[in-house]
Scaffold this motif. Structure first.
Motif, PDB file in Angstrom:
ATOM      1  N   SER A 204      49.887 -11.448 -30.701  1.00  0.00           N
ATOM      2  CA  SER A 204      50.638 -12.705 -30.755  1.00  0.00           C
ATOM      3  C   SER A 204      50.769 -13.353 -29.384  1.00  0.00           C
ATOM      4  CB  SER A 204      52.030 -12.460 -31.339  1.00  0.00           C
ATOM      5  OG  SER A 204      52.824 -11.687 -30.459  1.00  0.00           O
ATOM      6  N   LEU A 205      50.489 -12.588 -28.326  1.00  0.00           N
ATOM      7  CA  LEU A 205      50.559 -13.114 -26.959  1.00  0.00           C
ATOM      8  C   LEU A 205      49.178 -13.402 -26.400  1.00  0.00           C
ATOM      9  CD1 LEU A 205      53.236 -10.613 -25.569  1.00  0.00           C
ATOM     10  CD2 LEU A 205      53.619 -12.900 -26.516  1.00  0.00           C
ATOM     11  N   THR A 206      48.159 -13.419 -27.276  1.00  0.00           N
ATOM     12  CA  THR A 206      46.783 -13.608 -26.820  1.00  0.00           C
ATOM     13  C   THR A 206      46.089 -14.712 -27.624  1.00  0.00           C
ATOM     14  OG1 THR A 206      45.815 -12.011 -28.375  1.00  0.00           O
ATOM     15  CG2 THR A 206      46.644 -11.150 -26.277  1.00  0.00           C
ATOM     16  N   ASP A 207      44.964 -15.137 -27.089  1.00  0.00           N
ATOM     17  CA  ASP A 207      44.031 -16.005 -27.823  1.00  0.00           C
ATOM     18  C   ASP A 207      42.871 -15.109 -28.251  1.00  0.00           C
ATOM     19  OD1 ASP A 207      42.456 -17.957 -28.862  1.00  0.00           O
ATOM     20  OD2 ASP A 207      41.889 -18.844 -26.938  1.00  0.00           O
ATOM     21  N   TYR A 208      42.789 -14.836 -29.560  1.00  0.00           N
ATOM     22  CA  TYR A 208      41.826 -13.841 -30.050  1.00  0.00           C
ATOM     23  C   TYR A 208      41.153 -14.385 -31.296  1.00  0.00           C
ATOM     24  CZ  TYR A 208      40.024  -9.376 -31.813  1.00  0.00           C
ATOM     25  OH  TYR A 208      39.214  -8.382 -32.279  1.00  0.00           O
TER      26      TYR A 208
ATOM     27  N   TYR B 263      50.214  -3.593 -32.364  1.00  0.00           N
ATOM     28  CA  TYR B 263      49.017  -4.345 -31.983  1.00  0.00           C
ATOM     29  C   TYR B 263      49.164  -5.827 -32.322  1.00  0.00           C
ATOM     30  CZ  TYR B 263      44.066  -5.206 -31.109  1.00  0.00           C
ATOM     31  OH  TYR B 263      42.889  -5.679 -30.605  1.00  0.00           O
ATOM     32  N   SER B 264      49.802  -6.134 -33.450  1.00  0.00           N
ATOM     33  CA  SER B 264      49.996  -7.551 -33.797  1.00  0.00           C
ATOM     34  C   SER B 264      50.961  -8.216 -32.817  1.00  0.00           C
ATOM     35  CB  SER B 264      50.522  -7.684 -35.230  1.00  0.00           C
ATOM     36  OG  SER B 264      51.852  -7.212 -35.342  1.00  0.00           O
TER      37      SER B 264
ATOM     38  N   ALA C 117      53.083 -14.287 -38.097  1.00  0.00           N
ATOM     39  CA  ALA C 117      53.595 -13.108 -38.793  1.00  0.00           C
ATOM     40  C   ALA C 117      54.917 -12.650 -38.195  1.00  0.00           C
ATOM     41  CB  ALA C 117      52.566 -11.984 -38.745  1.00  0.00           C
ATOM     42  N   TRP C 118      55.024 -12.670 -36.882  1.00  0.00           N
ATOM     43  CA  TRP C 118      56.267 -12.241 -36.253  1.00  0.00           C
ATOM     44  C   TRP C 118      57.384 -13.254 -36.482  1.00  0.00           C
ATOM     45  CZ3 TRP C 118      57.973  -7.765 -34.574  1.00  0.00           C
ATOM     46  CH2 TRP C 118      57.042  -6.745 -34.385  1.00  0.00           C
ATOM     47  N   LEU C 119      57.046 -14.531 -36.562  1.00  0.00           N
ATOM     48  CA  LEU C 119      58.062 -15.528 -36.917  1.00  0.00           C
ATOM     49  C   LEU C 119      58.596 -15.269 -38.320  1.00  0.00           C
ATOM     50  CD1 LEU C 119      59.669 -18.146 -36.490  1.00  0.00           C
ATOM     51  CD2 LEU C 119      57.653 -19.402 -37.295  1.00  0.00           C
TER      52      LEU C 119
END
Length: 325
Positions: free
Chosen positions: A62-66, A57-58, A295-297
């Motif tokens: 990471s590909l959205t504006d939330y 889900y993260s 977080a993914w970075l």
């Protein structure tokens, strides 16, 4: 004629009793697999609910504006592009890597020194192991508050002790040049777990190797570099990897000391570590999509650093039964 043989191109089926045994073995195998899955199910459910699903889900977020309030809006790789241009990301990464690069070697050195001392204190080793481990039980938030009490530039305990020797202590909590050194010193408060691991590794080094080295005229330092360090290198490598990952995720003590509720006294850019900035983006500014990209970075950077450490370890870490390379 053997079961399952072929005659004139046709396979002869096995006898009925052998087929029954085969079916019985398959049923037993399925029962064993079912029992294993039943016992593993709590872990599997916990992994799926608390690890696998949040990861997936993260990655999507990471590909959205939330912003938590409105539905996620797909923006592609805009969050990752913004990471490159965000000066605070660069600042937080620099602070984090500098902190880790200094803290981890000091952590290992102090842990090894204490483990060597405990090894010599044969009768009282149990007492000192308990004393050394007690700080590890201190909650990180309490350590952050303790940092402010000990390292206060005006009336902190550290500066008072330095004053006994005529040393004018620095402003540990307000001078940007001394904030990270103070946090590094405070992080050594919790070396206990590493000390116990290294002590166990030291106690597994065969005494006859030291005797052979002494017969060859090797002194303490030569024994340390030729016998002790190679044989405890797997434990050292484990501690380095684990503490590097922990250093890159530094949060609790620094956040409590410099970013807690109502803390507006100190200039805290020097203590802005990467996970702290990630936390701010997620829970203070509600930029969940951007925080997920951060977080993914961080996940990618930790993977790269750990991979480099694993590659280097092939030449520096010696396991039992291996000839030195």
């Amino acid at each position: 004629m053997t079961a399952g043989a072929t005659v004139a191109g046709r396979e002869i089926p096995p006898p009925p009793d052998e087929r029954a045994r085969a079916r019985s073995r398959k049923r037993a195998s399925r029962r064993n697999v079912g029992s294993a899955l039943l016992f593993l199910s709590p872990w599997i459910i916990g992994f799926v609910v608390f690890t696998a699903w949040p990861l997936i889900y993260s990655a999507y977020l990471s590909l959205t504006d939330y912003d938590v309030i409105n539905d996620p809006r797909f923006v592609g790789f805009e969050n990752f592009a913004e990471l490159v241009s965000d000066p605070k990301v660069a600042l937080a990464l620099a602070n984090t890597f500098l902190f880790t690069a200094v803290q981890v070697p000091l952590y290992v050195i102090v842990s090894l020194a204490l483990a060597l001392l405990l090894q010599r204190a044969s009768r009282s080793a149990g007492f000192f192991r308990t004393i050394f481990f007690l700080p590890k039980m201190t909650p990180p938030v309490a350590v952050g508050i303790l940092f402010l009490l000990l390292f206060n530039g005006q009336n902190g305990v550290i500066n008072q002790v330095l004053g006994w020797f005529g040393i004018d202590g620095p402003a540990w909590t307000t001078d940007p040049n001394w904030i990270k050194p103070g946090l590094i010193m405070m992080s050594l408060w919790t070396v206990a777990a590493s000390v116990i691991i290294l002590l166990a590794a030291l106690q597994n080094v065969p005494e006859e190797l030291y005797e052979s080295a002494r017969l060859d005229g090797a002194g303490f330092w030569r024994q340390s570099f030729s016998v002790t360090l190679p044989l405890i290198s797997p434990a050292l490598f484990f501690i380095i990897v684990v503490n590097t990952i922990a250093g890159l995720q530094t949060f609790d003590e620094a956040y409590t000391a410099f970013f807690g509720a109502g803390n507006t006294t100190y200039s805290n850019d020097a203590a802005l570590f990467y996970v702290i900035y990630l936390f701010q983006q997620a829970f203070e500014f509600l930029n969940m999509g951007y925080a997920s990209a951060m977080a993914w970075l961080l996940f990618g950077l930790i993977m790269i650093v750990t991979a480099v450490q694993l590659i280097v370890s092939r030449r520096l870490v010696y396991y039992e039964g291996e000839a030195p390379r």
